[in-house]
Design an enzyme around this catalytic site. Structure first.
Site, mmCIF file in Angstrom:
data_model
loop_
_atom_site.group_PDB
_atom_site.id
_atom_site.type_symbol
_atom_site.label_atom_id
_atom_site.label_comp_id
_atom_site.label_asym_id
_atom_site.label_seq_id
_atom_site.Cartn_x
_atom_site.Cartn_y
_atom_site.Cartn_z
ATOM 1 N N ASN A 7 0.863 -1.176 0.000
ATOM 2 C CA ASN A 7 0.000 0.000 0.000
ATOM 3 C C ASN A 7 0.902 1.229 0.000
ATOM 4 O OD1 ASN A 7 -1.683 2.110 0.646
ATOM 5 N ND2 ASN A 7 -2.620 1.118 2.425
ATOM 6 N N ARG A 99 -2.872 -1.786 -3.106
ATOM 7 C CA ARG A 99 -3.968 -0.840 -2.903
ATOM 8 C C ARG A 99 -3.701 0.358 -3.815
ATOM 9 N NH1 ARG A 99 -4.439 3.926 1.276
ATOM 10 N NH2 ARG A 99 -6.504 4.647 0.707
ATOM 11 N N HIS A 189 -11.904 5.226 0.730
ATOM 12 C CA HIS A 189 -12.034 4.271 1.839
ATOM 13 C C HIS A 189 -12.978 3.116 1.464
ATOM 14 C CE1 HIS A 189 -11.133 7.601 5.041
ATOM 15 N NE2 HIS A 189 -10.023 6.940 4.741
ATOM 16 N N ARG A 250 -7.636 17.754 7.205
ATOM 17 C CA ARG A 250 -8.431 18.178 6.038
ATOM 18 C C ARG A 250 -9.705 18.883 6.485
ATOM 19 N NH1 ARG A 250 -8.551 12.410 3.407
ATOM 20 N NH2 ARG A 250 -6.536 11.878 4.294
ATOM 21 N N GLU A 395 -8.658 -3.566 5.928
ATOM 22 C CA GLU A 395 -8.559 -3.335 4.488
ATOM 23 C C GLU A 395 -7.585 -4.323 3.851
ATOM 24 O OE1 GLU A 395 -7.959 0.761 5.838
ATOM 25 O OE2 GLU A 395 -8.703 1.378 3.883
#
Ligand code: ADP
Length: 436
Positions: A7, A99, A189, A250, A395
């Site tokens: 990832n 990913r 996500h 963010r 994940e």
């Protein structure tokens, strides 16, 4: 069968080697702050505790070399040798799953990587410059090290949102920008939301096709997704992962005029305002303390008003999304909390759920306080009309499973065919019917 997961983030490279026979993780870790003087690597094998080593990793290639040595237990610092897994040879690894953040309008599912897939990931770097490029670089490194014969599979964050209806993914800007630049909500996500919504159906012993679920992935990046009958029908992140609720650094959703106003007043270039909205806003920007919720929590305890405000904003925005998505699905059967904050910070769960009592949702406060440190389980009260779960996201396992699925030539060929058909029909690009 051993599957290696990679990832690649803009300055990180996470890895995990899983034995798929029993879905057991043999070793996992991450190289972080790649390219900076403070870069380091941390990892954990099945038996041993976490090890950390400060090491200057100039780029993803150096990080990748370190991971390779770790897997083989070769050319390796003696003091750490017992913390490696010592594969006899890299050929013990059957496939590699990557990913990839952006699959754009192309990838509805995971795909066995071939030249066409590489071309499309490359094309999509424009939409996720740091992440997709890092992913591509690592795919090329793997080809060099393992040869072309090892199957590599790309698993996309955006795939879960492929079937979102146009009314959810279109923005109210001139239509031509959608056609010209692919501007729409893509969602992120996805792998996490897909995993936890399926786990939720399993725990409830229900077919996911009968369920209306909202899943709250609350971490450093946060997103809320509405899952109706197993499909994501709307999500809080948008064209990029900047949209939605306030996050670690963010800003989340805001009136776009705020951006042009600040740009003008502060005489900022697009790159600079982008940096502010992505890296200096959110919990950090409001509290002035940290992007890390644990630090915010400490400040709240010492009475810091701005830290309190940051928390209040976050919870309030999450409550609003849950309300909106319940309305969008005309009901709600289950609410899920996952990721760093969702799995650990019970106070957010309590505050959010208390505001949803009008829907007949009630949590068991004691159970809620007990569910921390990645523990999965139900926290709703027996009388609650809506089930509430804390589900530990995984994940990596989802990526490993998707990778194995694509190793079956029947599946990968079918996926390729379907992809061609979708491209022919321009699926993912909204076309109004002639009457519109
Ligand atoms: P990322 O989006 O980077 O994957 P995570 O899912 O790891 O982020 O979530 C990071 C957030 O979760 C941080 O705000 C951190 O404070 C919070 N968090 C992580 N672990 C814990 C914990 N054990 N207790 C409380 N908060 C935690």
């Amino acid at each position: 069968m051993k599957i290696l997961l990679l990832n690649a983030g803009s300055s990180s490279l996470k890895f995990e080697l899983t034995e798929m026979k029993n879905e057991k993780v043999l070793i996992k870790g991450s190289c972080e702050k790649i390219g900076s003087k403070s870069s380091f690597i941390k990892w954990k094998t099945a038996q041993k505790s976490i090890k950390e080593k400060n090491i200057y990793l100039n780029n993803h290639k150096e990080a990748f070399d370190f991971i390779k040595n770790l897997l083989l237990g070769k050319n390796f610092d003696k003091t750490f040798e017992e913390n490696t897994i010592k594969l006899k040879d890299l050929s013990e690894i059957s496939a590699i799953g990557h990913r990839i953040v952006h699959g754009g309008k192309y990838f509805k599912n995971a795909r066995l990587i071939d030249e066409d897939v590489i071309k499309k990931i490359q094309e999509l770097t424009e939409l996720a410059p740091l992440h997709n490029q890092a992913g591509l670089n690592v795919i090329f490194l793997c080809r060099k090290l393992f040869g072309n014969s090892i199957p590599q599979v790309a698993v996309f964050d955006t795939s879960f949102y492929f079937d979102m209806p146009p009314k959810a993914y279109m923005y109210g800007i001139p239509y031509e920008y959608h056609k010209k630049y692919g501007i729409r909500k893509y969602g992120f996500h996805g792998t996490s939301h897909k995993f936890v919504s399926r786990e939720c159906a399993k725990i409830m012993n229900e077919d996911i096709k009968n369920l209306k679920i909202i899943s709250c992935h609350l971490g450093n990046g946060s997103s809320i997704t509405a899952v109706n009958k197993g499909k994501a029908i709307d999500t809080s992140m948008g064209f990029t992962p900047l949209d939605g609720v306030i996050m670690g650094t963010r800003c989340g959703a805001l009136d776009s005029s705020v951006i042009t106003f600040i740009e003008e007043k502060e005489k900022l270039k697009p790159k600079e305002i982008n940096e502010i909205l992505n890296k200096k806003s959110g919990l950090l920007g409001i509290s002035g303390v940290s992007n890390d919720d644990r630090e915010i929590m400490k400040s709240i305890k010492s009475g810091n008003d701005r830290a309190i405000l940051a928390h209040d904003m976050m919870d309030y925005q999450i409550i609003k999304y849950i309300g909106a998505y319940s309305a969008a699905m005309n009901g709600l059967d289950a609410l899920i909390f996952t990721a760093g904050i969702g799995e650990n910070q019970w106070i957010h769960r309590e505050v959010i759920c208390e505001s949803l009592s009008f829907m007949g949702l009630k949590i068991d406060k004691t159970l809620n306080k007990e569910k921390i440190l990645g523990e999965t389980g139900e926290i709703s009260d027996k009388s609650s009309k809506i089930k509430v779960f804390v589900i530990s996201t995984n994940e990596e396992l989802m990526i490993a499973r998707e990778t194995v699925k694509q190793l079956n030539p029947k599946n990968s060929e079918k996926e390729k065919e379907k992809e061609k058909e979708r491209e022919k029909d321009n699926v993912g690009v909204y076309s109004p019917s002639p009457s519109q």
